[in-house]
Design a protein around this motif. Sequence first.
Motif, PDB file in Angstrom:
ATOM      1  N   VAL A  51       0.842  -1.197   0.000  1.00 28.90           N
ATOM      2  CA  VAL A  51       0.000   0.000   0.000  1.00 28.90           C
ATOM      3  C   VAL A  51       0.877   1.247   0.000  1.00 28.90           C
ATOM      4  O   VAL A  51       1.976   1.256   0.563  1.00 28.90           O
ATOM      5  N   ASP A  52       0.384   2.276  -0.638  1.00 32.15           N
ATOM      6  CA  ASP A  52       1.160   3.501  -0.809  1.00 32.15           C
ATOM      7  C   ASP A  52       0.990   4.397   0.415  1.00 32.15           C
ATOM      8  O   ASP A  52       0.383   5.464   0.353  1.00 32.15           O
ATOM      9  N   THR A  53       1.563   3.933   1.551  1.00 28.60           N
ATOM     10  CA  THR A  53       1.405   4.658   2.809  1.00 28.60           C
ATOM     11  C   THR A  53       2.661   5.385   3.263  1.00 28.60           C
ATOM     12  O   THR A  53       2.619   6.115   4.254  1.00 28.60           O
ATOM     13  N   GLU A  54       3.790   5.183   2.591  1.00 29.67           N
ATOM     14  CA  GLU A  54       5.013   5.850   3.030  1.00 29.67           C
ATOM     15  C   GLU A  54       4.858   7.369   2.979  1.00 29.67           C
ATOM     16  O   GLU A  54       5.357   8.082   3.856  1.00 29.67           O
ATOM     17  N   VAL A  55       4.154   7.864   1.953  1.00 24.87           N
ATOM     18  CA  VAL A  55       3.922   9.305   1.870  1.00 24.87           C
ATOM     19  C   VAL A  55       3.032   9.761   3.027  1.00 24.87           C
ATOM     20  O   VAL A  55       3.248  10.833   3.611  1.00 24.87           O
ATOM     21  N   LEU A  56       2.036   8.939   3.380  1.00 22.83           N
ATOM     22  CA  LEU A  56       1.163   9.272   4.501  1.00 22.83           C
ATOM     23  C   LEU A  56       1.955   9.307   5.810  1.00 22.83           C
ATOM     24  O   LEU A  56       1.734  10.175   6.664  1.00 22.83           O
TER      25      LEU A  56
ATOM     26  N   VAL B 244      11.570   6.762   7.103  1.00 21.88           N
ATOM     27  CA  VAL B 244      11.047   5.847   6.088  1.00 21.88           C
ATOM     28  C   VAL B 244      11.400   4.403   6.436  1.00 21.88           C
ATOM     29  O   VAL B 244      12.572   4.060   6.622  1.00 21.88           O
ATOM     30  N   GLY B 245      10.374   3.581   6.552  1.00 18.30           N
ATOM     31  CA  GLY B 245      10.583   2.174   6.844  1.00 18.30           C
ATOM     32  C   GLY B 245      10.961   1.878   8.284  1.00 18.30           C
ATOM     33  O   GLY B 245      11.301   0.736   8.610  1.00 18.30           O
ATOM     34  N   ARG B 246      10.880   2.871   9.141  1.00 15.03           N
ATOM     35  CA  ARG B 246      11.251   2.682  10.543  1.00 15.03           C
ATOM     36  C   ARG B 246      10.026   2.446  11.409  1.00 15.03           C
ATOM     37  O   ARG B 246       8.912   2.874  11.098  1.00 15.03           O
ATOM     38  N   ALA B 247      10.234   1.781  12.540  1.00 14.11           N
ATOM     39  CA  ALA B 247       9.164   1.585  13.502  1.00 14.11           C
ATOM     40  C   ALA B 247       8.801   2.924  14.132  1.00 14.11           C
ATOM     41  O   ALA B 247       9.611   3.858  14.168  1.00 14.11           O
ATOM     42  N   VAL B 248       7.569   3.016  14.630  1.00 13.32           N
ATOM     43  CA  VAL B 248       7.102   4.259  15.260  1.00 13.32           C
ATOM     44  C   VAL B 248       8.053   4.697  16.362  1.00 13.32           C
ATOM     45  O   VAL B 248       8.405   5.872  16.474  1.00 13.32           O
ATOM     46  N   GLU B 249       8.497   3.748  17.179  1.00 12.39           N
ATOM     47  CA  GLU B 249       9.368   4.092  18.309  1.00 12.39           C
ATOM     48  C   GLU B 249      10.698   4.671  17.842  1.00 12.39           C
ATOM     49  O   GLU B 249      11.248   5.574  18.489  1.00 12.39           O
ATOM     50  N   ASP B 250      11.224   4.166  16.726  1.00 13.04           N
ATOM     51  CA  ASP B 250      12.487   4.675  16.193  1.00 13.04           C
ATOM     52  C   ASP B 250      12.338   6.115  15.723  1.00 13.04           C
ATOM     53  O   ASP B 250      13.198   6.967  15.980  1.00 13.04           O
ATOM     54  N   THR B 251      11.248   6.393  15.007  1.00 13.59           N
ATOM     55  CA  THR B 251      11.014   7.757  14.529  1.00 13.59           C
ATOM     56  C   THR B 251      10.758   8.697  15.693  1.00 13.59           C
ATOM     57  O   THR B 251      11.239   9.840  15.695  1.00 13.59           O
TER      58      THR B 251
ATOM     59  N   TRP C  84       5.169   9.901   6.081  1.00 15.62           N
ATOM     60  CA  TRP C  84       6.023  11.085   6.026  1.00 15.62           C
ATOM     61  C   TRP C  84       5.227  12.330   6.413  1.00 15.62           C
ATOM     62  O   TRP C  84       5.688  13.162   7.193  1.00 15.62           O
ATOM     63  N   ASP C  85       4.019  12.452   5.873  1.00 18.26           N
ATOM     64  CA  ASP C  85       3.181  13.616   6.186  1.00 18.26           C
ATOM     65  C   ASP C  85       2.835  13.658   7.671  1.00 18.26           C
ATOM     66  O   ASP C  85       2.833  14.732   8.288  1.00 18.26           O
ATOM     67  N   ALA C  86       2.535  12.490   8.246  1.00 17.13           N
ATOM     68  CA  ALA C  86       2.212  12.430   9.670  1.00 17.13           C
ATOM     69  C   ALA C  86       3.416  12.835  10.515  1.00 17.13           C
ATOM     70  O   ALA C  86       3.291  13.591  11.503  1.00 17.13           O
ATOM     71  N   THR C  87       4.593  12.342  10.128  1.00 16.77           N
ATOM     72  CA  THR C  87       5.822  12.686  10.860  1.00 16.77           C
ATOM     73  C   THR C  87       6.133  14.171  10.714  1.00 16.77           C
ATOM     74  O   THR C  87       6.557  14.836  11.676  1.00 16.77           O
ATOM     75  N   GLU C  88       5.910  14.703   9.518  1.00 16.44           N
ATOM     76  CA  GLU C  88       6.141  16.134   9.276  1.00 16.44           C
ATOM     77  C   GLU C  88       5.243  16.977  10.184  1.00 16.44           C
ATOM     78  O   GLU C  88       5.683  17.984  10.750  1.00 16.44           O
ATOM     79  N   GLU C  89       3.999  16.556  10.338  1.00 15.75           N
ATOM     80  CA  GLU C  89       3.055  17.281  11.199  1.00 15.75           C
ATOM     81  C   GLU C  89       3.509  17.268  12.656  1.00 15.75           C
ATOM     82  O   GLU C  89       3.526  18.304  13.333  1.00 15.75           O
ATOM     83  N   VAL C  90       3.869  16.091  13.147  1.00 12.00           N
ATOM     84  CA  VAL C  90       4.289  15.976  14.552  1.00 12.00           C
ATOM     85  C   VAL C  90       5.609  16.706  14.777  1.00 12.00           C
ATOM     86  O   VAL C  90       5.791  17.390  15.798  1.00 12.00           O
ATOM     87  N   ALA C  91       6.534  16.605  13.829  1.00  9.46           N
ATOM     88  CA  ALA C  91       7.812  17.309  13.955  1.00  9.46           C
ATOM     89  C   ALA C  91       7.585  18.820  14.029  1.00  9.46           C
ATOM     90  O   ALA C  91       8.246  19.510  14.825  1.00  9.46           O
TER      91      ALA C  91
END
Length: 238
Positions: free
Chosen positions: A26-31, A56-63, A33-40
């Motif tokens: 599923v094409d969720t990597e962009v989603l 990209v490709g990392r677990a939530v805890e890592d990010t 990224w957008d979620a991480t951009e918002e929280v950052a």
Amino acid sequence: MTELDAEGGAVTGLAAVLFDMDGTLVDTEVLWWDATEEVAARLGHRLTRADAPEVVGRAVEDTAAHLVRVTGGRDTGEDGVARALTAAFEERVEKGAPLRPGAGRLLAELEAEGMPFALVSASPRSVVDSVTGGALAGVPFTFTLSADDTVRTKPHPDPYREAARRLGVPYAACVAVEDSPDGAASADAAGCVVLVVPSMLPVPAGPGRVFADSLEEVSLASLRRSVAAAAPSRVTGW
């Protein structure tokens, strides 16, 4: 030495296909990224390509740990950032996550041919369930594994080893379909053959890795050829 099956014989063919989810099916990597951009941004950090290896490709805890490091967001804490990331991502996923090109056709082919296949994701269970209830609804995975289902998630080998254990097949008889460096590293470490279909980040070449530009190029026959070609380099182990 080739890997042995349960009866002590050499692995002779493909036994199962193990799919990553985000950016692969599923094409969720962009989603993400957008979620991480918002929280950052809430933490006062502007996300750039320099952050990509930690996102990209990392677990939530890592990010989350990365965002805390770069923002000094100790007051929020890694757990709080992880919850914010998960909530922002789920909100986007629930609005729709399209399948990657060729994913639907390949999954249908595997189902029609009776080839076992499972989902092995580094996303939390809540996200996996959201996607399998949405974009991947009706896909008959043998089972789904999330980041919550093993002690360690990708890039550690635990998820793929657990998937092979549940299926009762040798690691080397599995093809892991991945799009990210961490996912490929996880499958490599588990002893699987790795089919890399890159999305946002380049993935380096390596022994036991096969590359395709898109799942549109992939078939059950090509997956079987990948296992056959890699067999001489696979080591014994379960």
